[in-house]
Design an enzyme around this catalytic site. Structure first.
Site, mmCIF file in Angstrom:
data_model
loop_
_atom_site.group_PDB
_atom_site.id
_atom_site.type_symbol
_atom_site.label_atom_id
_atom_site.label_comp_id
_atom_site.label_asym_id
_atom_site.label_seq_id
_atom_site.Cartn_x
_atom_site.Cartn_y
_atom_site.Cartn_z
ATOM 1 C CG HIS A 128 8.218 -2.143 -3.245
ATOM 2 N ND1 HIS A 128 9.246 -3.052 -3.438
ATOM 3 C CD2 HIS A 128 8.190 -1.383 -4.369
ATOM 4 C CE1 HIS A 128 9.805 -2.838 -4.613
ATOM 5 N NE2 HIS A 128 9.180 -1.830 -5.198
ATOM 6 C CD GLU A 155 8.656 -0.336 0.925
ATOM 7 O OE1 GLU A 155 7.945 -1.264 1.386
ATOM 8 O OE2 GLU A 155 9.671 -0.528 0.235
#
Length: 654
Positions: free
Chosen positions: A385, A477
């Site tokens: 992500h 992330e």
């Protein structure tokens, strides 16, 4: 193996359309018992009309004409024909092999290209090349090559003028993509890739490393784009005994593109380094089956890409084309886990999907992922992500539904922390104390966090992997900017190359082995239990298993209905380059089946899923289905029984 309920439903819907339209047969089968059409219709002059076929929405042209080469004279005739229905399900029948190439080749015949008032024929050499590559896939399921893809009849030689229907998909390097001469073979172009460019790069990479790589599609997005995967393995296309399977998924949110690009670069890197003889990469590919899905949400990416890079794309394109957040679209099994965990003697792993889930809106991208992980025995996974700089791990949903932030560990908390640290500890930016952090500053936590302790949400992909299958998935992330500018992509790759490789190698931590009976026959669906960890894994159809475990001493138990259980003590060292081999031989019980802990499906019959995608455990290996019994039809013939009287008998070999 394809899923019967899904395909029958699709074909039934198409059959209803056929009955409603009641067109005349698309062509006269003639005396040929195979049912092939005998007449060809190709006109040099024609009236061009807009192309309106969902299955052919991504063709490299926008206009076609009637009648078609198969004598279809209307959209209704095309859509109700067995040829068109085959294109709609061939992906499932061939388990993603040769697609979308095969589908687009079929579209070039069913809906011929029309430009300037003239129809154009597809090139024969394209058909011949694809048939040579795909014939083994058809042979594997005892299906004849479709008559309407006869390269001699429906395709033209280059000297007569033709076009390549796959040019947009896998064509030559664009002028702007052409590599300058003299560059090393490991050269990677660090730029954003459109959908077509991404597919071309993946296919070129697979062709370059064909001995260890191949591409396949796991399904299609809402707007019809194939979800293309590139896999790397010593025997691409098949599961090898005791070789662990790992997947990396990017772009689940369309505007978070860092993971998409990093996986495209990783595919090229693995191929190049393998060819150059890099011992680390060769060892990894020879002992691991790696699946890379750069874009789970290609429709959302197109929206985000139209807006451009930078902070302005913070939310544009996040959802898919149905406006669904794909990382909130999976079944909420975590709530059911918390309910089960409060009851002793009930299993809390491999939780089935509630029938109520299917009453809601389920994205095709979500269904494709679910079928994928139910078909392949994945051991490890990561979802990439953007928007922050941290690695999170399950559970993502709080054990107190009213708490937005609450530490909510899984039974495998120690192992998940090891997996998260394997990524974060070698990521230079995640460990850089001088770095200005974005969002929350996770440096004090080692740049890892329990998902629910960060923020709680339901319907996440990581929780679903853990609670429905054997797979452990973390969320990474990659950085503050969701859609970074091109000049930042090289640095992004350099920061994540080593963490990605280190994470992939973690699939070899723990134990693996075979579970067989006393005659050496594999015991599929046997349970592997670890004392003190209330989460079991199960064996694959060939009896092999993998169990990720942290360092220390563990009591491991193998058991299956009708067999006595076997217990062994294993010790996992602090450092290990390959999983320890621990086999189990189960002996049948003399007094009948022993009572085992009931699985969730038995304890909770209301949670049986009427639309459940069968797992790999539900099927015998494909080789066991290859040859039908004398006088019988192949297993896939049942998919076409709704097409009476126009069944595609031309697909039968016998």
């Amino acid at each position: 193996m394809p899923t019967m309920p899904l395909l029958l439903a699709a074909l039934a819907a198409l059959a209803v359309l056929a009955l409603a339209a009641r067109p005349s047969p698309s062509c006269s089968p003639g005396p040929d018992p195979s049912g092939k059409c005998q007449r060809l219709v190709y006109t040099h002059s024609a009236t061009c009309v807009d192309l309106h076929l969902r299955t052919c929405a991504d063709a490299a042209y926008n206009h076609t004409s009637f009648p078609t080469p198969l004598e279809h004279r209307s959209w209704e005739a095309v859509e109700s024909s067995p040829e068109y229905m085959l294109l709609g399900v061939i992906h499932f029948l061939l388990e993603g092999q040769c697609n979308p190439d095969l589908r687009l080749l079929g579209c070039s015949v069913l809906a011929p290209r029309c430009e300037g008032g003239h129809t154009q024929r597809p090139c024969r050499h394209v058909c011949e090349g694809l048939r040579e590559a795909c014939q083994p896939a058809f042979d594997a399921i005892d299906m004849a090559w479709p008559y309407f893809l006869d390269c001699a009849q429906y395709f033209a030689p280059e000297e007569e003028g033709c076009y390549d229907p796959l040019e947009e998909l896998r064509g030559e390097l664009d002028v702007e993509e052409a590599l300058p001469s003299g560059l090393p073979p490991t050269f990677i172009r660090f730029a954003h890739h459109s959908y077509a460019q991404m597919v071309r790069v993946l296919k070129r990479t697979a062709a370059r490393c064909s001995q260890v790589a191949k591409t396949y599609s796991i399904g299609r997005s809402f707007e019809g784009k194939d979800l293309v995967v590139i896999e790397f393995s010593s025997r691409p296309g098949q599961h090898e005994l005791m070789e662990p399977e790992v997947k990396l998924i990017g772009n689940i949110h369309g505007n978070e593109v860092a993971g998409r690009e990093v996986l495209i670069y990783l595919a090229q890197y693995l191929c190049s380094e393998y060819l150059l003889g890099n011992p680390r990469i060769q060892r990894l590919l020879n002992t691991t089956r790696i699946h890379l899905l750069p874009s789970m949400n290609p429709d959302g990416y197109e929206v985000a890409a139209a807006e451009g890079a930078g902070y302005n794309g913070w939310t544009s394109g996040r959802q898919n084309a149905q406006n669904l957040d794909l990382n909130r679209n999976f079944p909420d099994l975590t709530s059911e886990y918390y309910r089960l965990a409060s009851t002793r003697g009930v299993r809390t792993d491999h939780i089935p999907i509630s029938q109520y889930y299917w009453w809601g809106k389920v994205a095709p991208e979500t269904k494709a992922i679910m079928k994928w992980i139910q078909t392949i025995p994945f051991v490890l996974s990561a979802s990439l992500h953007g928007g922050d700089l941290v690695v999170s791990y399950p559970f993502d949903f709080s054990k107190n539904p009213h708490e937005k932030k609450m530490f909510s560990p899984t039974p495998d908390e120690k192992m998940f922390k090891l997996l998260a640290r394997a990524y974060a500890d070698v990521h230079p930016m995640m460990m850089d104390r001088s770095e200005n952090r974005c969002g929350g500053n996770f440096l004090k936590r080692g740049s890892i966090i329990n998902g629910a302790d960060w923020y709680s949400f339901t319907g996440g992909m990581s929780d679903f992997n853990y609670l429905h299958t054997n797979c452990f998935e973390i969320t990474v992330e990659l950085g503050c900017v969701k859609f970074p500018p091109e000049e930042a992509l090289y640095g992004l790759w350099q920061q994540n190359k080593e963490p990605l490789l280190n994470f992939l190698e973690m699939v070899h931590r723990g134990i693996k082995g075979m579970v067989t009976d006393k005659y050496g026959k594999p015991v599929k669906n046997a349970r592997i239990l670890v004392k003190g960890i209330r989460h079991d894994v199960t064996t694959a159809p060939d009896g092999d298993y993998w169990r990720l475990l942290p360092p220390g001493s563990h009591i491991v138990i193998a058991q299956a209905p009708g067999y006595s259980k076997v217990m062994k003590r294993v010790t996992i060292p602090l450092r290990m380059k390959k999983a320890g081999r621990v086999d189990f031989i189960l002996h049948p019980l003399a007094t009948g089946p022993k009572n085992f802990l009931p699985g969730p499906s038995r304890a909770l019959p209301r949670f049986q899923d009427p639309q459940r995608e069968p797992t790999q455990m539900d099927f015998e290996p494909p080789r066991a289905r290859r040859q039908p019994a004398s006088g019988s039809k192949p297993w896939w013939w049942a998919y076409f029984t709704s097409l009476s009287p126009y069944k595609p008998r031309w697909l039968l070999k016998y």
